[in-house]
Design an enzyme around this catalytic site. Structure first.
Site, PDB file in Angstrom:
ATOM      1  N   ASP A  28     -21.322   3.663 -15.920  1.00  0.00           N
ATOM      2  CA  ASP A  28     -22.603   3.636 -15.194  1.00  0.00           C
ATOM      3  C   ASP A  28     -22.726   4.911 -14.341  1.00  0.00           C
ATOM      4  OD1 ASP A  28     -24.614   1.045 -14.193  1.00  0.00           O
ATOM      5  OD2 ASP A  28     -24.626   2.923 -13.062  1.00  0.00           O
ATOM      6  N   ILE A  29     -23.920   5.482 -14.338  1.00  0.00           N
ATOM      7  CA  ILE A  29     -24.131   6.744 -13.607  1.00  0.00           C
ATOM      8  C   ILE A  29     -24.141   6.532 -12.088  1.00  0.00           C
ATOM      9  CG2 ILE A  29     -26.671   6.784 -13.466  1.00  0.00           C
ATOM     10  CD1 ILE A  29     -26.419   9.705 -14.628  1.00  0.00           C
ATOM     11  N   HIS A  90     -33.604  -8.205 -11.290  1.00  0.00           N
ATOM     12  CA  HIS A  90     -33.017  -6.879 -11.002  1.00  0.00           C
ATOM     13  C   HIS A  90     -32.741  -6.043 -12.243  1.00  0.00           C
ATOM     14  CE1 HIS A  90     -32.662  -8.165  -6.862  1.00  0.00           C
ATOM     15  NE2 HIS A  90     -32.027  -9.244  -7.268  1.00  0.00           N
ATOM     16  N   GLN A  91     -33.388  -6.375 -13.370  1.00  0.00           N
ATOM     17  CA  GLN A  91     -33.228  -5.506 -14.538  1.00  0.00           C
ATOM     18  C   GLN A  91     -34.094  -4.263 -14.336  1.00  0.00           C
ATOM     19  OE1 GLN A  91     -34.382  -7.163 -18.361  1.00  0.00           O
ATOM     20  NE2 GLN A  91     -33.311  -5.553 -19.491  1.00  0.00           N
ATOM     21  N   HIS A  97     -28.021  -5.012 -21.490  1.00  0.00           N
ATOM     22  CA  HIS A  97     -26.755  -4.381 -21.099  1.00  0.00           C
ATOM     23  C   HIS A  97     -25.938  -5.331 -20.246  1.00  0.00           C
ATOM     24  CE1 HIS A  97     -29.859  -3.299 -18.127  1.00  0.00           C
ATOM     25  NE2 HIS A  97     -28.896  -3.339 -17.224  1.00  0.00           N
ATOM     26  N   PHE A  98     -24.638  -5.214 -20.399  1.00  0.00           N
ATOM     27  CA  PHE A  98     -23.681  -5.971 -19.594  1.00  0.00           C
ATOM     28  C   PHE A  98     -22.985  -4.995 -18.660  1.00  0.00           C
ATOM     29  CE2 PHE A  98     -23.337 -10.206 -21.563  1.00  0.00           C
ATOM     30  CZ  PHE A  98     -24.186 -10.017 -22.639  1.00  0.00           C
ATOM     31  N   HIS A  99     -23.012  -5.312 -17.350  1.00  0.00           N
ATOM     32  CA  HIS A  99     -22.239  -4.534 -16.382  1.00  0.00           C
ATOM     33  C   HIS A  99     -20.831  -5.128 -16.315  1.00  0.00           C
ATOM     34  CE1 HIS A  99     -25.777  -2.745 -14.122  1.00  0.00           C
ATOM     35  NE2 HIS A  99     -26.374  -3.780 -14.660  1.00  0.00           N
TER      36      HIS A  99
HETATM   37  P1  5GP Z   1     -29.935  -3.025 -14.345  1.00  0.00           P
HETATM   38  O1  5GP Z   1     -30.405  -3.087 -12.917  1.00  0.00           O
HETATM   39  O2  5GP Z   1     -31.048  -2.764 -15.316  1.00  0.00           O
HETATM   40  O3  5GP Z   1     -29.095  -4.220 -14.719  1.00  0.00           O
HETATM   41  O4  5GP Z   1     -28.923  -1.790 -14.382  1.00  0.00           O
HETATM   42  C1  5GP Z   1     -29.181  -0.592 -15.028  1.00  0.00           C
HETATM   43  C2  5GP Z   1     -27.976   0.298 -14.783  1.00  0.00           C
HETATM   44  O5  5GP Z   1     -28.122   1.453 -15.590  1.00  0.00           O
HETATM   45  C3  5GP Z   1     -27.820   0.771 -13.337  1.00  0.00           C
HETATM   46  O6  5GP Z   1     -26.549   0.360 -12.839  1.00  0.00           O
HETATM   47  C4  5GP Z   1     -27.929   2.288 -13.440  1.00  0.00           C
HETATM   48  O7  5GP Z   1     -27.069   2.968 -12.563  1.00  0.00           O
HETATM   49  C5  5GP Z   1     -27.580   2.544 -14.890  1.00  0.00           C
HETATM   50  N1  5GP Z   1     -28.212   3.741 -15.432  1.00  0.00           N
HETATM   51  C6  5GP Z   1     -29.523   4.060 -15.355  1.00  0.00           C
HETATM   52  N2  5GP Z   1     -29.754   5.231 -15.965  1.00  0.00           N
HETATM   53  C7  5GP Z   1     -28.555   5.660 -16.445  1.00  0.00           C
HETATM   54  C8  5GP Z   1     -28.158   6.823 -17.160  1.00  0.00           C
HETATM   55  O8  5GP Z   1     -28.950   7.715 -17.494  1.00  0.00           O
HETATM   56  N3  5GP Z   1     -26.844   6.916 -17.494  1.00  0.00           N
HETATM   57  C9  5GP Z   1     -25.937   5.954 -17.164  1.00  0.00           C
HETATM   58  N4  5GP Z   1     -24.655   6.134 -17.535  1.00  0.00           N
HETATM   59  N5  5GP Z   1     -26.279   4.850 -16.471  1.00  0.00           N
HETATM   60  C10 5GP Z   1     -27.577   4.709 -16.114  1.00  0.00           C
END
Ligand code: 5GP
Length: 135
Positions: A28-29, A90-91, A97-99
């Site tokens: 994750d970035i 919070h998506q 995607h799975f964190h």
């Molecule tokens: P969500 O809130 O949708 O569950 O999480 C999306 C995740 O994607 C966030 O933790 C965010 O930091 C990550 N993310 C967003 N853009 C990028 C990117 O360009 N590269 C990477 N590696 N992670 C990203």
């Protein structure tokens, strides 16, 4: 096209951890903790319920394997797997995607678990309704 589709297409770089025919894992970035990883299907489903059986099976196969490697590399012994569906949940990136979030050095996912007592009568009806939908 989401940012994850661009990563899959090689248009945006990532720190790739694992790839097979159906899934990709990368760092994750904006990590909550070191080693915070995202595992995504190559299929561009927006939410988990929209995922095909084949893509879901591939995610299921890869998830424990990726968790094991992240834990071993970071030294973490506890971790959360988080999966958000919908903006209200919070998506932010609308590609499943799975964190995988290690608990490290006091850094971890914060969870507000606002639980309430269940209503047994309502749950009886609800459980029957959901079970019927599941066939
Ligand atoms: P969500 O809130 O949708 O569950 O999480 C999306 C995740 O994607 C966030 O933790 C965010 O930091 C990550 N993310 C967003 N853009 C990028 C990117 O360009 N590269 C990477 N590696 N992670 C990203």
């Amino acid at each position: 096209m989401t940012i994850f589709s661009k990563i899959l297409a090689g248009q945006i770089p990532c720190h790739k951890l694992y790839e097979d025919a159906h899934v990709l894992a990368f760092l994750d970035i904006k990590p909550i903790a070191r080693g915070h990883t995202l595992l995504i299907p190559k299929e561009p489903a927006v939410t988990l319920d929209a995922l095909s059986d084949d893509a879901a099976a591939a995610i299921g196969r890869a998830l424990p394997k990726v968790c094991r490697a992240v834990m071993k590399a970071t030294g973490a012994t506890s971790y959360n797997v988080l999966q958000n569906n919908g903006a209200a949940a919070h998506q932010a990136v609308f590609h499943v995607h799975f964190h995988i979030i290690p608990v490290l050095e006091g850094r971890q996912l914060g969870i507000a678990w606002d639980a309430a007592a269940s209503d047994q009568a309502l749950d009886t009806v609800l459980a029957r309704q959901i079970a019927t939908l599941l066939g």
